[in-house]
Design a protein around this motif. Sequence first.
Motif, short mmCIF file in Angstrom:
data_model
loop_
_atom_site.label_atom_id
_atom_site.label_comp_id
_atom_site.label_asym_id
_atom_site.label_seq_id
_atom_site.Cartn_x
_atom_site.Cartn_y
_atom_site.Cartn_z
N GLY A 162 1.02 -1.28 0.07
CA GLY A 162 0.12 -0.07 0.12
C GLY A 162 0.67 1.19 -0.09
N SER A 163 0.31 2.50 -0.13
CA SER A 163 0.82 3.68 -0.02
C SER A 163 1.45 4.08 1.03
CB SER A 163 0.00 4.75 -0.95
OG SER A 163 -1.17 4.82 -0.08
N GLU A 164 0.81 3.58 2.28
CA GLU A 164 1.24 3.69 3.45
C GLU A 164 1.11 2.42 4.57
OE1 GLU A 164 -1.17 6.69 5.15
OE2 GLU A 164 -0.62 8.27 3.56
N PRO A 165 1.66 2.33 5.56
CA PRO A 165 1.48 1.36 6.18
C PRO A 165 -0.05 1.11 6.66
CG PRO A 165 3.41 2.45 7.05
CD PRO A 165 2.98 3.35 6.10
N GLY A 166 -0.84 0.00 6.66
CA GLY A 166 -2.24 0.08 7.05
C GLY A 166 -3.19 0.46 6.09
N SER A 167 -2.67 0.96 4.89
CA SER A 167 -3.56 1.27 3.64
C SER A 167 -4.37 0.21 3.35
CB SER A 167 -2.86 2.23 2.82
OG SER A 167 -1.86 1.45 2.06
N LYS A 168 -3.92 -1.01 3.55
CA LYS A 168 -4.66 -2.16 2.86
C LYS A 168 -5.63 -3.04 4.10
CE LYS A 168 -3.08 -1.86 -1.23
NZ LYS A 168 -3.94 -1.48 -2.53
N ASN A 169 -5.46 -2.22 5.05
CA ASN A 169 -6.18 -3.17 6.36
C ASN A 169 -7.84 -2.66 6.49
OD1 ASN A 169 -3.20 -2.46 8.06
ND2 ASN A 169 -4.15 -4.43 8.09
N VAL A 170 -8.53 -3.64 6.82
CA VAL A 170 -9.82 -3.00 7.52
C VAL A 170 -9.80 -3.50 8.89
CG1 VAL A 170 -12.18 -3.33 7.14
CG2 VAL A 170 -10.84 -3.17 5.11
N PHE A 171 -10.34 -2.70 9.80
CA PHE A 171 -10.06 -2.97 11.15
C PHE A 171 -11.26 -2.29 11.89
CE2 PHE A 171 -8.36 -0.79 15.05
CZ PHE A 171 -7.94 -2.12 15.69
N GLY A 172 -11.85 -3.18 12.62
CA GLY A 172 -12.91 -2.77 13.64
C GLY A 172 -12.70 -1.47 14.30
N GLY A 173 -11.65 -1.60 15.06
CA GLY A 173 -11.45 -0.23 16.04
C GLY A 173 -11.00 -0.42 17.22
N ARG A 174 -10.33 -1.74 17.76
CA ARG A 174 -10.09 -1.93 19.22
C ARG A 174 -8.86 -2.67 19.07
NH1 ARG A 174 -12.83 -3.92 24.37
NH2 ARG A 174 -14.56 -4.38 23.09
N ILE A 175 -8.01 -2.20 19.90
CA ILE A 175 -6.82 -2.77 20.54
C ILE A 175 -6.68 -2.95 21.88
CG2 ILE A 175 -4.23 -2.61 20.06
CD1 ILE A 175 -4.36 -1.10 17.62
N TYR A 176 -6.25 -4.06 22.42
CA TYR A 176 -5.83 -4.39 23.67
C TYR A 176 -4.56 -3.93 24.16
CZ TYR A 176 -10.17 -6.79 23.41
OH TYR A 176 -11.68 -7.33 23.20
N SER A 177 -4.72 -3.31 25.21
CA SER A 177 -3.41 -2.59 25.71
C SER A 177 -2.21 -3.57 26.26
CB SER A 177 -3.94 -1.69 26.81
OG SER A 177 -5.05 -1.06 26.74
N TYR A 178 -2.58 -4.63 26.89
CA TYR A 178 -1.50 -5.29 27.45
C TYR A 178 -0.12 -5.62 26.72
CZ TYR A 178 -2.46 -9.62 24.73
OH TYR A 178 -2.49 -10.38 23.96
N VAL A 179 -0.28 -5.65 25.61
CA VAL A 179 0.88 -6.18 24.79
C VAL A 179 1.52 -4.99 24.43
CG1 VAL A 179 -0.31 -5.82 22.52
CG2 VAL A 179 1.44 -7.41 22.58
N LEU A 180 0.85 -3.88 24.23
CA LEU A 180 1.76 -2.52 24.03
C LEU A 180 2.28 -2.10 25.60
CD1 LEU A 180 -0.87 -0.60 22.40
CD2 LEU A 180 0.99 -1.51 21.36
N ASP A 181 1.60 -2.11 26.57
CA ASP A 181 2.38 -1.98 27.97
C ASP A 181 3.72 -2.91 27.96
OD1 ASP A 181 0.38 -0.39 28.87
OD2 ASP A 181 -0.70 -1.89 29.88
N LYS A 182 3.58 -4.15 27.43
CA LYS A 182 4.75 -5.10 27.67
C LYS A 182 5.81 -4.57 26.94
CE LYS A 182 3.94 -9.87 27.63
NZ LYS A 182 3.13 -10.93 27.30
#
Lengths: 417, 257
Positions: free
Chosen positions: A36-56
Amino acid sequence: MSERYDVIIVGAGPAGLATAYFLVKKGFKVIVLERGSEPGSKNVFGGRIYSYVLDKYFSGWRSEAPVERWVRREKLSLLCKNDVVSLEYEIGREIDGYDSFTTFLSRFLKWMALRVEQEGAIVATSVRVDEVLFDDGKARGVRVGEDKLEAEYTVIAEGANTLLLEKHSLRDKISPKDITIGIKEVIKLGREKIEERFGLIGEEGLAQFLLSPLFGGGFIYTMKDYVSIGVVYRPLIKDQVEAKDVIEELRLHPSISKLIGDGIPIEYSAHIIREAGYRDLMSKPYGDRYLVVGDAAGLLLNTGFTIRGVDLAIESGRLAGEAIDRISKGEDPSIYVKLLRESEIIQMLKKFRGVPEVLSNHKIYTVYPEIACRILKNMYSVDESPITLRESIREATGSRFSMIKFILELLFMVKNL
Amino acid sequence: MKILTLIKLTLDISQLKYESTGEPLTEIAPKKMGDSDKCAVEEAVRLKEKLGAYTVVATIGSTSENERIIRDAYAMGIDEGYIVKVEDPEILQATSIGKIVSSLVEKTGPYDLIILGAGSLDTHSYTLGSIIASKLNIPIIAGVDSLQYVDGFFEALCIMEDGAYTFRAKAPLVVTVTTEANEPRIPTLKTILRSKKMEVKTLTIHDLGVDDVVKVDLLDVKRYVVNRRKILWDASEDLEKAVDKFIEVLVSEGVAQ
C-alpha cells in the motif's frame, strides 16, 4: 543488487511491523516492504486494540500512540426488527489504565512504522512483492518487479489474503466457509454528539457487539469525532441480504439510526477475515530461512465477544523476532513453533477453538435475538393479563423449537465462548 | 544543464469528503504530490536521462509529508531536494511563493529550466509559473502538453482551444506542464530504497533572504454545488404536450433556441 539485508519482512501490518521492531532492537538489518501507499492502507479493522501487549513492549505508548478513546463501556446487543435487548458492562473507575482502546489502525500503524524506523529499520511503501525467491527450498529474498532483494531471512506477514503463500503452495486457498467479510463504515458525527448520545465523558469510549437476524454479527466503536460501524458478514448463510447492502441494514436500524443517522459516512471498506481459529493455524508456519507471522499464519482469535488480531499479531511478531535471533545462532527453525506453543497465543486459540462453530450456527443471529426480544417484550408489556417469566419464555420459544433443545444449544454456546 | 522542479503537497481531491453544509473535511483527506507536478518531475528526469541534466526539486511546507513528496521525487530519479519551511503553505500568496522561488534560484542556481505543474490541484490559479518568470525576467511557456529539447532549444507543444501551437525558447526559461505531458513512472524497489537514504535539505525563508510572506485571507471554502431544476413532466397521458413543455423550458433557460 548489492544491498543486502538480514531480514526482509513482507507487509507493514501489525505483525510485520512488530517483527521488524523486535528484530531491529536485536541488531538485525531489517527492511519492511509494504504494497500500500502507507502502512495500514490495505487493512480493514474494527477499531479496538488491547493494551496489555503494548504495555509490555512499547514504553511510553500511552502518551505517543494515536489513541481515539479508552474503552470504558462494553455492550452486547441483540437487535430485532424494532426492539433491542442489551447487556452492558461499565468498567469501574478504579481500574488503572483501561484494557483496550479504539483507534484507526492506519494511524496506529503509521505510529508503529515510525517507531520501527526510529530504531533503524527501513519501511518502504508502494512496493509489491511478486514472489519469494527460493533456491532449493531455501528462501533467499524477494522479487519486486525487475528488482531482486536478498536477505538471510524472509518473514511473510501478508495478512489474511495469503497470495504469496498460495503462490508458493505453502498454504491452501482458504475455504469460503472459513471466511467472513468485515464490512465497515466510518461516520463523522462530532465529539459532542458522540459523548451525549453514547453517554461518554472525556476520553471514554464504547465498544458494542451486535447480533441480529437482519445482518448477522456487527460492531460499533466510538472514536473521538467518528463512529465506526461494521458487520461481520457470513457469505454462506442463505436467503440473507447481499454483502453490498448489509451495512445499510445496520445503519438504518431504528436504534442505530437515531444515534448516527445525521452523521456523514466518510469511509467504506471491506476485507476478508479468516475465522476458522485453531483449525486455520498453519501447522508449519516456517521453512528454510522463512517464517510466517500474524493473520497469514492464522493467528486471529475470535472469542465470540471480542475479536482479537492486533495484540496477537504483535505477540507473534515478537516470537518470530526471537525465533530468527535463535535460528541465526544455530537453533533449528522449529524453535518458532515451540515458542508459539509455549506462548499464550496457541493456548488461547485452542481454548476458543469451538467458537467458529458456534458463530457459524446461524440461529444465534436469526433465532436467539428474536427470542430474547420477545421474552423481554412480554415481561415489560403491562396489560390486563400479566404473564410470568416462564410463560413468557414458553410463548417466545414454543412455536420454534423445544425448550430442551434451546437449553442444550445455549449450554453449547456458553461452553464454547 | 541544471533543472529545478517545483512540487506542491496538495489534498487528494478525488478522496475529499464534505460536511452536509458543504465544507470540505480537509483534515481527513489524504495528501499527495500534485498530479501535474508529478508530470513536471517526470519531465525533468527524462531530460536528465537524455541530456545528463542535474535535477533539483523544491517544495514549500512544514510537515513530514513535505519530506515524503521530496522522497517520492527522489524515487523517480531527482538528484537533490529542498524544503522551504513555511507554516500553512496552502494559503501563501502566489507572489510570496514567487519571491521564495526566485531567491531559491539565486541561492542554488543558476538553472537552465524551471519546471512545474501548470495548476495545482487545490487552488487552480495557474499563476505561479508566470510570476516566477517575471521575477527572474526569463521567458515562460505555460500549459505545455509535450516538451522536447531540439538543437539547443526547448520546443513545447501546447494544445489550445483554437489549435495546436509549438513554442521554442532558449534556456533559461520557465515551463509549466499539464497532466498530458507524460505518464509519470512508477518507482522501482531499487529507486525507493535509494530515495530513503538521500538527504533532504531544509531552508527557512530567512536563509533565502525573504523577510516576510503574505498569506491569503481564507474566508470560506464550500463545495461547488450544481442546483438541479428537478422539473418533472407526466408524459404518460400526452407525450406531445410534455415534449412541448420540455422544449419551452429549454428555451426559457437559454439551453436551446
